[in-house]
Structures are given as C-alpha cells and as structure tokens.
Design an enzyme around this catalytic site. Structure first.
Site, PDB file in Angstrom:
ATOM      1  N   ASP A 159       0.694  -1.379   0.116  1.00  0.00           N
ATOM      2  CA  ASP A 159       0.023   0.256   0.001  1.00  0.00           C
ATOM      3  C   ASP A 159       0.860   1.336   0.168  1.00  0.00           C
ATOM      4  O   ASP A 159       0.663   2.052   0.740  1.00  0.00           O
ATOM      5  CB  ASP A 159      -0.906   0.045   1.192  1.00  0.00           C
ATOM      6  CG  ASP A 159      -1.959  -1.170   1.332  1.00  0.00           C
ATOM      7  OD1 ASP A 159      -1.975  -1.838   0.270  1.00  0.00           O
ATOM      8  OD2 ASP A 159      -2.720  -1.073   1.981  1.00  0.00           O
ATOM      9  N   ASP A 211      -0.784  -4.538  -3.630  1.00  0.00           N
ATOM     10  CA  ASP A 211      -1.709  -3.432  -3.653  1.00  0.00           C
ATOM     11  C   ASP A 211      -1.032  -2.232  -3.765  1.00  0.00           C
ATOM     12  O   ASP A 211      -1.749  -1.368  -3.219  1.00  0.00           O
ATOM     13  CB  ASP A 211      -2.646  -3.756  -2.687  1.00  0.00           C
ATOM     14  CG  ASP A 211      -3.444  -5.133  -2.580  1.00  0.00           C
ATOM     15  OD1 ASP A 211      -3.551  -5.675  -3.908  1.00  0.00           O
ATOM     16  OD2 ASP A 211      -3.952  -5.502  -1.744  1.00  0.00           O
TER      17      ASP A 211
END
Length: 340
Positions: free
Chosen positions: A163, A183
C-alpha cells in the site's frame, strides 16, 4: 509569519540570499529545521499559494497538508521524508492505526504540488514477514485524500512495500518511481499516471510477488487509475510470471465499487503474470464471503509491450483502438489540466 525571503531553520527565520528565479515562502534544511514547521507557516498563510523548498537530507516526520495551494519541492532523490507507521500498530486512541492513517505524508486539501523528493514508509515489512508478524503490514508512503482534488506529483520517488500510494482525490502523477509489492497503487480516484516506473520489490521467501494496483473506483465514475507510457519493472530476485497487474478492491463490501485500472502503451517486464489480473475477496451485504473477479471489474490494457505483455485471455482484456482513445489525460482529469 514568513515573508518572501524566509528560510526555516529550527525555530529561527533567517534571511536567505536570492534564489535563482525562484520564490520560496520557506526553505527547509533537514540538518536544522523541519518540514512540519514550514507547513505550520503555510497554514497561517490561510490558503494563499505557499511554496516550500527542501534541501537535501532526511526528514523523519509524519505530516499532513491541511490547507490548499501548497507546493513542496525537494532537491532531488536525496531529499527524503521518511516515517514507519503501519496498520497493525496501536494508535494512542486504543485502536489500530489502520491503513488510511499510516501515511508518511497525507494530503487533505486541494491544489497540492510535490516535486523532486522521496517519500518513504520505512516500516520493516521484510522483518515482519520473516517473524510471521505480517498481519496489518499495510504501510502507506503517500495518501492523497478525497479532499485533495487537483494533486500534482512530479519527479518523485514513492517507496514502501504494501500500500505505498493511496490515491482517493483527482491526481496527476508524472515521471515518478513508485516502488512496492502488495496492492501498492490503490484507491478510488480518477488519476492519470504518465511516464512512471512501477517497480515490484523483492521479498525473501515469497512465491508470489503481489499486485501492482487495487482500484476501488465507483461504478458511476468513468475513469479510475490510468497508466500511460509507463514502465513496469522489478527488483533483482523477483522471478518471471510472479506478479499480477492488480485486483479490484470492493472496499468495505461497497457494491457500488467496480475498480478500474487501465494500462496504455506500457512496457512490462517478464515478472507480469500471463493472466494479468486476479480476484479480490470482500464481504457481501449479508456478511458472506465473495470474490470480485476481473471480468466483473474494469481492468484493461492497450498496446502493451515487452516480455510481460499479453496474451489476451478471459482475465486479460485488451481495449480496441477506438475504446482506448477515450482514455486521455483531458478526459480522466476533466476540467483540470493536470498542472502542466
């Protein structure tokens, strides 16, 4: 209050020799001053355009830009803003920090510009994985919040593992190097990425090397995360066919989110999986476990090249030239020219 000749050095405002053609409202030397003090001065300026120059060096600070029209310009890659908060860490309020509060730098006001600096979340992700303490390992370097409309990030280095870049407000990200694993470019914004290098990190002992994107684009929003003329590369040790282009994030089980990521004219190294995209789990309206698949989301490519490009399949869909022509910077960013 800082005037047009002010330098920020610790608690002292010192006169500065004229800077070549450039006007700065504050100049930060990491050896003696803080960016936090400069942002306090920007807040006191009440939203008028406020320009900050940061000299080379490392600033260990966790900061929020909370007023409009702030520009921060570093002196290159050696200007580093670094902090190590992660989602599983206990916050003073007794709850975990959670992903959205971990950002080393959070932008929560419109009209922000960042140039020529490194923003890093220094959380020891590899150590946490080694010690089986990876739960809650989300650790954001840069958060572009929903209120952060018209954010421009140019020639910056964004570094994390899981992230790295959380983008919720309309943004243009240009000529940047974005580094991560899981991600690591995610959120629901309409965001235009151009000429960026997207780098997958090596994690010892891993068998898969994560997901480049996790879009949470609302269905009613025509554009999400759009990458134009970018390069998808990998650190040494990341094997071939080990990395997904992304997976669609239905944040909080919100059924109105059908994530969109689109890669246009991008070069892809061999670490990209042939299948391209994969599913992501979420809880349905009754709390049941579900999967949002690539076929249900809006995950596309056009004119990919390099050893990781293609082939087309049910999960790896390619836009026609006519459909790809809709994905322009002007269309994605709407009534804002992207700060060019």
């Amino acid at each position: 209050m800082f005037d047009r000749r002010t330098v920020l050095a610790g608690a002292l405002a010192l006169p500065v020799a004229a800077q070549a053609e450039e006007h700065w409202d504050a100049i930060v030397d990491p050896r003696t001053g803080t960016l936090g003090k400069a942002l306090e001065a920007a807040a006191a300026a009440g939203g008028r355009p406020f320009r900050i120059l940061v000299r080379e060096g490392v600033l260990v600070e966790k900061l929020t830009i909370s007023v409009p029209n702030v520009t921060i310009v570093g002196s290159g890659r050696g200007t580093v803003l670094s902090f190590g908060t992660y989602a599983g860490l206990k916050h003073p309020d007794g709850n975990n920090w959670g992903t959205g509060r971990t950002g080393t730098l959070t932008i929560s006001a419109p009209g922000t510009t960042l140039r020529n600096l490194t923003i890093r979340n220094s959380f020891d992700y590899i150590g946490a994985k080694r010690d089986n303490a990876g739960n809650g390992a989300q650790a954001v370097a840069l958060v572009i919040g929903r209120e952060a409309d018209r954010t421009l990030v140019e020639r910056c280095w964004l570094e994390g593992y899981q992230d790295t870049l959380y983008v919720q407000g309309r943004s243009r990200i240009a000529d940047c190097r974005i580094v991560g694993g899981v991600d690591f470019i995610f959120g629901g914004a309409a965001a235009w990425f151009e000429r960026c290098e997207i780098v997958t990190r090596y994690v010892p002992g891993a068998t898969e090397f994560g997901f480049l994107t996790a879009p949470s684009t609302p269905l009613a929003q025509p554009f999400g995360l759009v990458f134009s003329n970018c390069r998808l590369t990998r650190e040494s040790g990341v094997p071939a066919r080990s990395t997904w282009l992304g997976r669609p994030w239905r944040a909080g089980g919100n059924m109105a989110l059908t994530g969109q990521s689109v890669f246009l004219n991008c070069w892809m190294d061999a670490h990209i999986k042939c299948e391209g995209w994969t599913w992501m789990g979420y809880k349905g309206p009754e709390g049941e476990q579900r999967r949002l698949t690539p076929q249900e989301a809006r995950l596309f490519e056009h004119a990919s090249r390099g050893p990781g490009a293609g082939p087309a399949s049910a999960t790896r869909r390619f836009l026609s030239s006519a459909d790809a022509a809709r994905f322009t910077r002007a269309n994605v960013l709407g009534d804002w020219d992207g700060g060019a």
